[in-house]
Design an enzyme around this catalytic site. Structure first.
Site, PDB file in Angstrom:
ATOM      1  N   GLY A 139       0.821  -1.203   0.000  1.00  0.00           N
ATOM      2  CA  GLY A 139       0.000   0.000   0.000  1.00  0.00           C
ATOM      3  C   GLY A 139       0.854   1.251   0.000  1.00  0.00           C
TER       4      GLY A 139
ATOM      5  CG  MET B   3       8.694   0.857   1.008  1.00  0.00           C
ATOM      6  SD  MET B   3       8.662  -0.054   2.557  1.00  0.00           S
ATOM      7  CE  MET B   3      10.195   0.474   3.299  1.00  0.00           C
ATOM      8  CD  GLU B   4       8.475   3.012   6.058  1.00  0.00           C
ATOM      9  OE1 GLU B   4       9.030   2.227   6.864  1.00  0.00           O
ATOM     10  OE2 GLU B   4       7.389   2.758   5.502  1.00  0.00           O
ATOM     11  CG  ASN B   5      11.783   4.282   0.047  1.00  0.00           C
ATOM     12  OD1 ASN B   5      12.291   3.197   0.196  1.00  0.00           O
ATOM     13  ND2 ASN B   5      10.647   4.442  -0.629  1.00  0.00           N
TER      14      ASN B   5
ATOM     15  CD  GLU C 254       3.465   4.271   4.230  1.00  0.00           C
ATOM     16  OE1 GLU C 254       4.692   4.253   4.457  1.00  0.00           O
ATOM     17  OE2 GLU C 254       2.730   3.280   4.396  1.00  0.00           O
TER      18      GLU C 254
ATOM     19  CD  GLU D  36       5.318  -0.247  10.011  1.00  0.00           C
ATOM     20  OE1 GLU D  36       4.370   0.570   9.897  1.00  0.00           O
ATOM     21  OE2 GLU D  36       6.168  -0.419   9.113  1.00  0.00           O
TER      22      GLU D  36
END
Length: 335
Positions: free
Chosen positions: A50, A52-54, A79, A101
């Site tokens: 759904g 994805m943090e970078n 996010e 999380e």
């Protein structure tokens, strides 16, 4: 910047319109400026997750483009919060993934609280608790885990790191609930001072659960080892049956709390204080608290009148599933 497929620009701009306000909200809540030189959100085709943090950039599935403005705020806030919890400060190993999380899920509730504040503090509180209740209901329904068969939320028992993201003691929902319970126990002032000190002390570094616990103990002056042990280091949650008995002689309400989940040497009874809000015929209300640390606990409360209604733990201070075994009496002669 927001990168989105050709033809979706206007719709995407409407869906993501609150991003800057979310940045400002989290900067204030965490007392930490946004850590990087930019924040990009990128809508990606054929992206399975759904979101994805970078560091400085979040990838999102095209599913993020569905719905109306406001309907993706939780995903966007989640996010974005990872830029602080997950990128600026991150878990040392997958064992402590809940610190990433859990904070990102709590941030969804914090944004809902902030966004509803123009309607007044009561509306803001209700919006916040609605998100927390969603996490609680998820755990109440799905989490019947016991030791030693199931790993707790904080555990290095896994053969596949992906399994850490989907275990019963969910690092998302239960992680957020642990933080919410801590906020309720310590109060807003101590809780957010602790969160801010945690970021200041460990920014651009890695952390584990004990690092977080020690910071919260330092700020609050409370010993939190039992709290973290029973909510983070053991699987499952308490399941309660609650009974009431009104004793007219002396005007006493007798409340019994039975813990009916598995209790044995590996799964001892939980220790908690459960608030119950009572309402009376004259329109007044009062909160009583019963401490439970064993299979069955009973407390008597002298009251000016027989309560009409009892609401168990309205602020979700204890992660527990509960049912009323014996409700308050409904007739004038019942006791």
């Amino acid at each position: 910047p927001l990168y989105t497929p050709f033809g979706t620009e206007e719709h995407a701009a409407a869906l993501f319109a609150e991003t800057a306000a979310m940045v400002a909200c989290f900067e204030k809540a965490f007392d930490e400026p946004y850590p990087w030189d930019r924040y990009s959100q990128v809508i990606v085709r054929d992206f399975l997750a759904g979101g994805m943090e970078n560091t400085s950039a979040t990838l999102l599935s095209v599913r993020a483009l569905t719905g109306k403005p406001g309907e993706k705020d939780a995903l966007i806030a989640h996010e974005l919060a990872h830029q602080w919890f997950g990128d600026l400060v991150t878990c040392e190993t997958w064992e402590h993934l809940w610190l990433n999380e859990g904070f990102a899920c709590l941030a969804e509730a914090l944004w809902a609280e902030h966004n509803a504040m123009p309607s007044g503090p009561e509306h803001a509180r209700a919006a916040y608790l609605a998100v927390i209740l969603g996490y609680a209901n998820e755990q109440r329904t799905k989490n019947h885990a016991t030791a030693p068969g199931a790993p707790p939320m904080v555990s290095n028992r896994y053969t596949d790191p992906d399994k850490v993201f989907i275990k019963t003691d969910d690092v998302y929902a239960k992680g957020a609930l642990v933080l919410h319970m801590l906020r309720e126990q310590l109060g807003d002032d101590a809780f957010f001072r602790g969160v801010r000190l945690f970021i200041d002390r460990y920014r651009l570094s890695v952390v584990d659960t004990d690092d977080f616990r020690r910071v919260m103990e330092e700020v609050s002056g409370q010993g939190l080892e039992q709290f973290f042990t029973q909510w983070c280091l053991r699987p499952g949650l308490p399941r309660l049956k609650i009974g009431y008995e009104w004793v007219p002689e002396g005007g006493v309400l007798r409340v019994t709390v039975d813990q009916v989940q598995t209790i044995d040497p590996l799964n001892p009874a939980y220790a908690f204080t459960l608030p119950i809000n009572l309402s009376f015929p004259d329109g007044s209300s009062r909160t009583v608290r019963i401490h439970s640390a064993q299979r069955s606990s009973q407390t008597e409360f002298p009251l000016p009148d027989r309560p009409l209604q009892a609401i168990i733990d309205p602020n979700l201070t204890v992660l527990a599933a509960h049912e009323t075994r014996k409700p308050l009496p409904s007739g004038p002669d019942e006791h």
